[in-house]
Design a protein around this motif. Structure first.
Motif: not given
Lengths: 88, 317
Positions: B44-58
């Protein structure tokens, strides 16, 4: 008075976000007017697709997910302690 | 490492005899709980880091205007790595429609997203091993891909609620966000706290149920289930799974018990997918943007694709 809007269709995460903002600001003596926007057309008009979103004085400050307390405070930084970085 | 820990706690500290059902269940429980929580926090931590770069808008910007198969593959990949709260389905749906992304692609995204998520993957990996985990991810992608294509053939645009076409999205403002690594780290930590805080009960409950099965599952049931490995087992499992709603987390230990007692892999995977992919709450939320005909079609097509995937795995494994 700072105008804060929480954008969201009324899910759990949106409610939590709204409550968190209320708690954090009142703990730190920041006066805000907190509003919840559930109208989809209005939410979309800000160009966001992941809820909850947070608007502070017309600016998007947060999108998708529950914000953490530090981030919430950082939105109001200039209003609670403009000079000191440590207080919030 | 986790096995030694469980050995230590169960056999040395509590001094139980190896081989008794209680010890077997407890050993399994301790081992799985420690292993799963360790992996959950990490992933979850790693995915959280990753997700801070990807958003629905992107995601929308990546997918918009691509050739359909590229758009669909991207949508599924992004759906797999970006779990979104089901309450975001509506704005997401509208946003995709507004960007001119074909509805079939949007449905592919909506199928992939709940089915493949990091928590389910961790639980599967921890409990039943990497082979079935990979199979599960692949079959989820296949169902999302095929499901979206078939839905597109029915021209689902005619069922979209009128108001959706009228909504105009504002230009996405640039988000004034803290983009430092420190802020991303904080975001990831918050994710770990929120998600683990929300699911720990279900993980305990799920692993607990799995552990009970481990020690106490009656052999007679197993032989009944073994007999059920015929052609009808897959559709039956899927029809049972569709109305059940769980976020894949609770169902994995059950799936393990099924596998352990001889239910075929295809049947088990189909059961899991049917629970995760379609949920009544999500259908109700989606009803705000699209008419029930489309939702019925969506349900039917996804159900059918899952059954086919189940049969396929049963026939090759």
């Amino acid at each position: 008075m700072i105008e804060v809007k929480v954008l969201g269709s009324g899910c759990k995460n949106c409610q939590t976000t709204q409550k968190l903002i209320g708690d954090v600001t009142s703990e730190n003596g920041v006066e805000i007017s907190l509003e919840k926007i559930e109208d989809m057309a209005e939410i979309m008009s800000y160009g966001i697709m992941s809820t909850p979103g947070v608007i502070v004085d017309g600016k998007i400050v947060h999108v998708g997910g529950i914000p953490d307390k530090r981030s919430i405070l950082s939105w109001f930084k200039s209003d609670c302690c403009p000079a000191d970085d440590q207080c919030c | 490492m986790f096995e030694q820990l469980a050995d230590f706690i169960v056999f040395e500290v509590s001094g139980m005899q190896a081989g008794t059902p209680v010890a077997q269940s407890l050993h399994f429980f301790v081992m799985d709980i420690t292993k799963i929580f360790f992996m959950l926090v990490l992933v979850i931590y790693l995915m959280g880091l990753f997700r801070s770069f990807v958003s629905a808008e992107k995601v929308r910007n990546y997918v918009q205007g691509r050739a359909e198969w590229v758009a669909r593959s991207l949508a599924i990949l992004l759906g797999a790595v970006t779990p979104f709260c089901s309450c975001s389905s509506v704005p997401l749906f509208i946003g995709f429609v507004e960007a001119g992304i074909p509805l079939g692609v949007t449905f592919s995204f909506l199928i992939a997203s709940p089915m493949i998520n990091e928590i389910a993957v961790v639980m599967l990996f921890g409990i039943v091993g990497w082979k079935i985990t990979v199979l599960y991810i692949l079959s989820g992608m296949v169902v999302a891909f095929a499901g979206g294509i078939i839905i597109q053939k029915f021209k689902p645009e005619r069922w979209v609620e009128d108001y959706v076409w009228k909504i105009h999205m504002g230009e996405a403002q640039t988000l004034e966000q803290d983009n430092s690594l420190k802020a991303r780290h904080r975001y990831a930590l918050t994710e770990v706290k929120t998600i683990v805080g929300r699911i720990w009960k279900w993980v305990l409950l799920g692993v607990g149920a799995g552990a009970l099965f481990h020690g106490y599952f009656p052999q007679e049931w197993a032989s009944n289930l073994g007999d059920a490995n015929n052609f009808l087992a897959v559709p039956l499992a899927v029809i049972m799974g569709v109305p059940l709603y769980s976020n894949a987390v609770g169902v994995i230990p059950l799936a393990e018990a099924m596998l352990l007692k001889g239910v075929a892999i295809g049947t088990t995977l189909a059961f899991m997918m049917s629970i995760a992919a379609i949920s009544v709450p999500e259908l109700i939320i989606l009803r705000k943007v699209i008419k029930w005909q489309a939702l019925a079609l969506f349900t039917a097509i996804v159900t059918l694709s899952i059954i086919l995937v189940g049969w396929f795995f049963n026939s090759i494994l």
